[in-house]
Design a protein around this motif. Structure first.
Motif, short mmCIF file in Angstrom:
data_model
loop_
_atom_site.label_atom_id
_atom_site.label_comp_id
_atom_site.label_asym_id
_atom_site.label_seq_id
_atom_site.Cartn_x
_atom_site.Cartn_y
_atom_site.Cartn_z
N LEU A 77 1.08 -0.85 -0.08
CA LEU A 77 -0.24 0.11 0.13
C LEU A 77 0.81 1.14 -0.37
O LEU A 77 1.52 1.58 0.67
N LYS A 78 0.46 1.90 -0.70
CA LYS A 78 1.03 3.41 -0.73
C LYS A 78 -0.15 4.56 -0.40
O LYS A 78 -0.98 4.57 -1.76
N SER A 79 -0.55 5.09 0.74
CA SER A 79 -1.25 5.63 1.20
C SER A 79 -1.91 7.13 0.65
O SER A 79 -0.75 7.51 0.58
N LEU A 80 -3.05 7.39 0.80
CA LEU A 80 -2.80 8.99 0.27
C LEU A 80 -3.53 9.54 1.53
O LEU A 80 -3.71 9.44 2.34
N GLU A 103 12.23 -8.92 -8.50
CA GLU A 103 12.37 -8.26 -6.95
C GLU A 103 11.32 -9.27 -6.24
O GLU A 103 10.40 -8.94 -6.90
N SER A 104 11.60 -9.67 -5.06
CA SER A 104 10.46 -10.12 -4.09
C SER A 104 9.61 -8.93 -3.52
O SER A 104 9.93 -8.11 -2.98
N PHE A 105 8.10 -9.76 -4.17
CA PHE A 105 7.14 -8.95 -3.51
C PHE A 105 6.91 -8.89 -1.84
O PHE A 105 7.00 -7.92 -1.50
N GLU A 106 7.41 -10.15 -1.70
CA GLU A 106 7.66 -9.79 -0.25
C GLU A 106 8.46 -9.01 0.42
O GLU A 106 7.98 -8.30 1.39
N GLU A 107 9.76 -9.11 -0.14
CA GLU A 107 10.93 -7.44 0.73
C GLU A 107 10.23 -6.35 -0.10
O GLU A 107 10.80 -5.63 0.91
N TYR A 161 9.14 -1.51 1.47
CA TYR A 161 8.22 0.27 0.97
C TYR A 161 6.99 0.60 1.66
O TYR A 161 5.98 1.49 0.90
N SER A 162 5.83 -0.76 1.83
CA SER A 162 4.30 -1.35 2.28
C SER A 162 4.34 0.22 3.28
O SER A 162 4.90 0.53 4.16
N ASP A 163 2.97 1.23 3.03
CA ASP A 163 2.48 1.53 4.28
C ASP A 163 1.86 1.22 5.74
O ASP A 163 1.15 1.47 6.58
N ASP A 164 1.63 -0.02 4.51
CA ASP A 164 0.87 -0.56 5.50
C ASP A 164 1.31 -1.60 6.75
O ASP A 164 2.60 -2.80 5.98
N LYS A 165 1.76 -0.70 7.42
CA LYS A 165 3.00 -1.95 8.73
C LYS A 165 3.06 -3.09 8.73
O LYS A 165 3.87 -3.61 9.28
N GLY A 166 1.36 -3.41 9.35
CA GLY A 166 1.17 -4.32 9.89
C GLY A 166 1.32 -5.74 9.12
O GLY A 166 2.05 -6.62 9.53
N SER A 167 0.53 -5.03 8.01
CA SER A 167 1.34 -6.32 6.88
C SER A 167 1.92 -6.77 6.49
O SER A 167 2.92 -7.49 5.91
N GLY A 168 3.26 -5.18 5.74
CA GLY A 168 4.18 -5.15 5.84
C GLY A 168 5.47 -5.76 6.21
O GLY A 168 6.20 -7.26 5.48
N ALA A 169 5.19 -5.99 7.84
CA ALA A 169 6.26 -6.80 8.22
C ALA A 169 5.94 -8.22 7.87
O ALA A 169 6.70 -8.84 8.53
N LYS A 170 4.74 -8.73 7.36
CA LYS A 170 4.40 -10.11 7.22
C LYS A 170 4.26 -10.08 5.23
O LYS A 170 3.94 -11.01 5.33
N GLY A 171 5.04 -9.43 4.63
CA GLY A 171 5.27 -9.50 3.40
C GLY A 171 4.26 -9.21 3.09
O GLY A 171 3.66 -9.69 1.55
N GLY A 172 3.16 -8.91 3.42
CA GLY A 172 2.32 -7.70 2.78
C GLY A 172 0.84 -8.76 3.33
O GLY A 172 0.07 -9.03 2.15
N VAL A 173 1.42 -9.90 3.58
CA VAL A 173 -0.10 -10.80 3.51
C VAL A 173 -0.74 -10.34 5.15
O VAL A 173 -1.27 -9.58 5.53
N LEU A 174 -2.52 -10.28 3.58
CA LEU A 174 -3.82 -10.17 4.79
C LEU A 174 -4.10 -11.01 5.25
O LEU A 174 -3.36 -12.33 4.86
N PRO A 175 -4.87 -11.74 6.69
CA PRO A 175 -5.82 -12.61 6.83
C PRO A 175 -6.92 -13.02 6.07
O PRO A 175 -7.08 -12.22 4.46
N TRP A 176 -7.44 -13.85 5.75
CA TRP A 176 -8.14 -14.29 4.31
C TRP A 176 -9.53 -13.39 5.10
O TRP A 176 -9.81 -13.34 6.10
N PHE A 177 -10.47 -13.47 3.74
CA PHE A 177 -11.60 -12.65 3.85
C PHE A 177 -12.63 -13.45 2.32
O PHE A 177 -11.72 -13.60 1.39
N GLY A 178 -13.69 -12.76 2.91
CA GLY A 178 -14.38 -12.80 1.79
C GLY A 178 -14.41 -11.62 1.44
O GLY A 178 -14.08 -10.43 1.64
#
Length: 667
Positions: free
Chosen positions: A254-257, A284-288, A293-310
């Motif tokens: 995420l690059k947040s506005l 280059e590695s998506f996870e790295e 660079y992701s502004d979503d620091k919570g998921s960024g620390a996990k390589g950008g991974v979000l919990p399962w969702f609908g």
């Protein structure tokens, strides 16, 4: 009865029911046996028998005789429990009432409607819908005049849209769902851009049932008629309908506005996101990149991974992008209200089969207000079956004698003392104004004020529904043979469990003196075979083995413990020697089985890299095992013994007579 034994008791009772459940038959009057004065017909016995055996197969005499004995024992135990008054104990009465309530619930709704609702939910789950809405608020307490005014208002809004005004424009202007319009920041929340009525994607059971119905029954691009929910009147515009996404797991960058971003700031964030996307395309590695660079620091620390969702958990742009991706595919930057996202689809779980989802769907539908449809159909059937009739004119006096004091629990029933006319009839029962006044008085309490007429009507409808359900509930044992018999089975099963617990199971465990005495009479049934009291020496090489043998021989003469030898040898290396001492029976150890069973020291044996020998301290001849060694087995045998003695006492106490002529006809 202790509450923490409820689960164990339920399982045991179910087992007793499976073995001894009874189904009465009016067609068969042959008395097969009389137990403590109670006649048991051939039909009753056969129904028990066939519940546990295959109907139609020949019945051999040995099996039949064994089953007769089991049946008699069961009936005798229940008789004894009744004689002891166990069926009148308050805990028993309470527990049986609890079982009855659970069983009755399944019979006090319309099963066909319930099943249709579950099936409908599953069929709708195969599709994801995106819809927008306009809301004119009306709650359940609104007066009829105001409700009509709200309805006319939303009809006018619909006509404006049908004449060509954009749905979004009308939503921003007139919807009473505040999320349709931009909102300024406050101390409690940030500024939010309005959604112009767009609710995003959802599926079955995500929305209240009337709204869900409106959405799934409206074609894409069309505008629904006004839909009434607990929130008010809605106009629904369905903007998309696509096959269900199911559940997905994604990673994103995420690059947040910033708040109130300018065009230049939006363009700059777009360039940043494009640059990161290009890096990923170049290998280059998506996870790295997410971590850096992701502004979503919570998921960024996990390589950008979000919990399962609908579908109902993410903004529409996110969902639409995911729908186009294959597993491990990465999207171009996607703009949402939060900023620019680069999305990688990691995994997808499609909607499961109906059979697998059925328990979950049943639970969700049961908890959902839509389940009231099943109850409504059931109550309508009860009203028809028992000739329900009502005189709603007799309800009108309550509109004037009930005042706002009812909303603080202080309405006085004396104001209704002159109201004695009949309000409604059900079967042969008459329910008067005074009955309703009592119900109204008992159900008042602190609540939000509302229109008195609406309140009285709602309480009255609840009273009628409750009366219908309670009346049918009171007749279940009369109308439903299966329910009556199942209740008898639970009753007898609980009594049997409790009395057996006292007479056999708990006694065998708690009566330590009795258990010890019984053990003395049966201990020769639990014998040790010939055993060795021996120590296995495991040496890391021949040199250690030689020294260990010498010390072992000395220890046998002097009575030194193993630790003496270990201390002598493991001075520099704690793994030079290991000693395993125990009492060994045949089959306990391959090493022990491979030596001659006599006292002394065995020859060395090479096992992998070790040198092993055995010191046999003593050869033990066969002897009874100690009670502590076989307590579980002896306790079980003691329980069988106690039950046998108890049955003998019951047979002596209560007369049992078998009609051999009738028994001989069972084949």
């Amino acid at each position: 009865m202790k509450a923490n034994n409820r689960t164990i008791r339920f399982i045991a009772v179910s087992a007793f029911i499976f073995i001894f459940s009874l189904t009465l038959s009016a067609q068969e009057k042959d008395v097969l046996m009389t137990i403590a004065g109670e006649n048991i017909t051939k039909a009753e016995f056969l129904n028990v028998y066939y519940k546990n055996n295959i109907k139609g197969e020949p019945i051999d005499k040995k099996t039949l005789d064994e089953y007769v004995e089991l049946f008699i024992n069961f009936k005798l135990k229940v008789k004894e429990a009744e004689a002891l008054g166990m069926d009148t104990v308050s805990d028993f009465v309470k527990e049986l009432a609890g079982y009855r309530k659970q069983l009755a619930q399944t019979l006090l709704t319309d099963k066909d409607v319930s099943e249709k609702l579950i099936k409908e939910a599953y069929e709708r789950m195969q599709w994801d819908i995106r819809a927008s809405h306009i809301l004119i608020r009306v709650d359940n307490n609104t007066a009829p005049k105001d409700t009509l005014e709200a309805y006319n208002k939303i009809v006018k809004l619909r006509n404006r849209i049908l004449k060509g005004e954009p749905f979004e424009k009308v939503a921003i202007e007139a919807s009473e769902d505040q999320s349709a319009r931009d909102s300024e920041a406050t101390d409690k929340r940030p500024a939010m851009k309005g959604n112009a009525g767009d609710l995003g994607y959802f599926t079955a059971l995500d929305m209240v049932y009337p709204f869900e119905n409106g959405a799934y029954n409206t074609k894409v691009g069309e505008i629904s008629m006004p839909i009434r929910t607990a929130f008010g009147y809605h106009l629904i515009k369905v903007t998309d309908k696509k096959p269900a996404m199911g559940k997905v797991q994604v990673a994103h960058i995420l690059k947040s506005l910033p708040k109130n971003a300018t065009e230049e700031q939006v363009a700059a964030k777009k360039l940043e996101a494009d640059s990161l996307y290009q890096k990923i395309k170049e290998g280059e590695s998506f996870e790295e990149i997410a971590q850096k660079y992701s502004d979503d620091k919570g998921s960024g620390a996990k390589g950008g991974v979000l919990p399962w969702f609908g579908v109902n958990r993410m903004v529409p742009e996110f969902i639409e992008t995911i729908a186009k991706l294959k597993i491990n595919e990465v999207s171009e930057p996607v703009k949402t209200i939060y900023g620019y996202h680069i999305i990688k689809l990691l995994d997808r779980k499609p909607i499961d089969t109906y059979e697998n989802l059925y328990p979950e769907l049943k639970s969700r539908v049961t908890r959902d207000p839509r389940s009231n449809l099943s109850k409504d159909v059931f109550i309508a059937r009860i009203k028809k079956e028992y000739n329900f009739s009502e005189d709603l004119n007799k309800l009108k006096p309550f509109y004037t004698i009930v005042d706002d004091s009812v909303f603080v629990g202080k309405w006085q029933i004396e104001t209704a003392k002159n109201l004695k006319d009949t309000l409604f009839k059900l079967a042969d029962k008459v329910f008067t104004q005074q009955d309703f006044a009592t119900y109204l008085f008992n159900h008042q309490g602190h609540r939000v004020k509302e229109n008195i007429e609406n309140y009285v009507n709602a309480v009255y409808n609840g009273y009628v529904d409750e009366t219908c359900v309670n009346y049918e509930d009171s007749r279940l044992e009369i109308k439903d043979i299966d329910f009556r018999n199942l209740m008898k089975e639970y009753r007898d099963g609980i009594l049997l469990f409790e009395l057996t617990q006292q007479k056999v199971w708990s006694k065998a465990i708690n009566d330590t003196v009795g258990l010890e005495n019984f053990y003395q009479t049966v201990k020769h049934n639990y014998m040790w075979g010939t055993r060795l009291n021996a120590s296995i020496y495991i040496c890391k090489d021949v040199k250690v083995a030689k020294k260990a043998r010498s010390l072992a021989a000395k220890a046998m003469k002097k009575g030194y413990p193993n630790q003496y030898i270990l201390d002598k040898i493991n001075i520099n290396d704690p793994n030079s020697l290991k000693i395993e001492s125990n009492f060994f029976s045949k089959g306990d150890s391959e090493i022990i089985d491979g030596i001659e069973w006599k006292t002394g020291i065995s020859a060395d044996k090479n096992i992998e890299k070790d040198v092993v020998f055995v010191v046999v301290h003593e050869v033990l001849q066969p002897e009874p095992k100690g009670l502590s060694d076989v307590k579980g087995l002896v306790t079980a045998e003691y329980q069988n013994y106690l039950e046998k003695k108890w049955i003998e006492e019951l047979r002596a106490k209560y007369p049992v007579k078998i009609n051999k002529d009738v028994l001989s006809t069972i084949n």
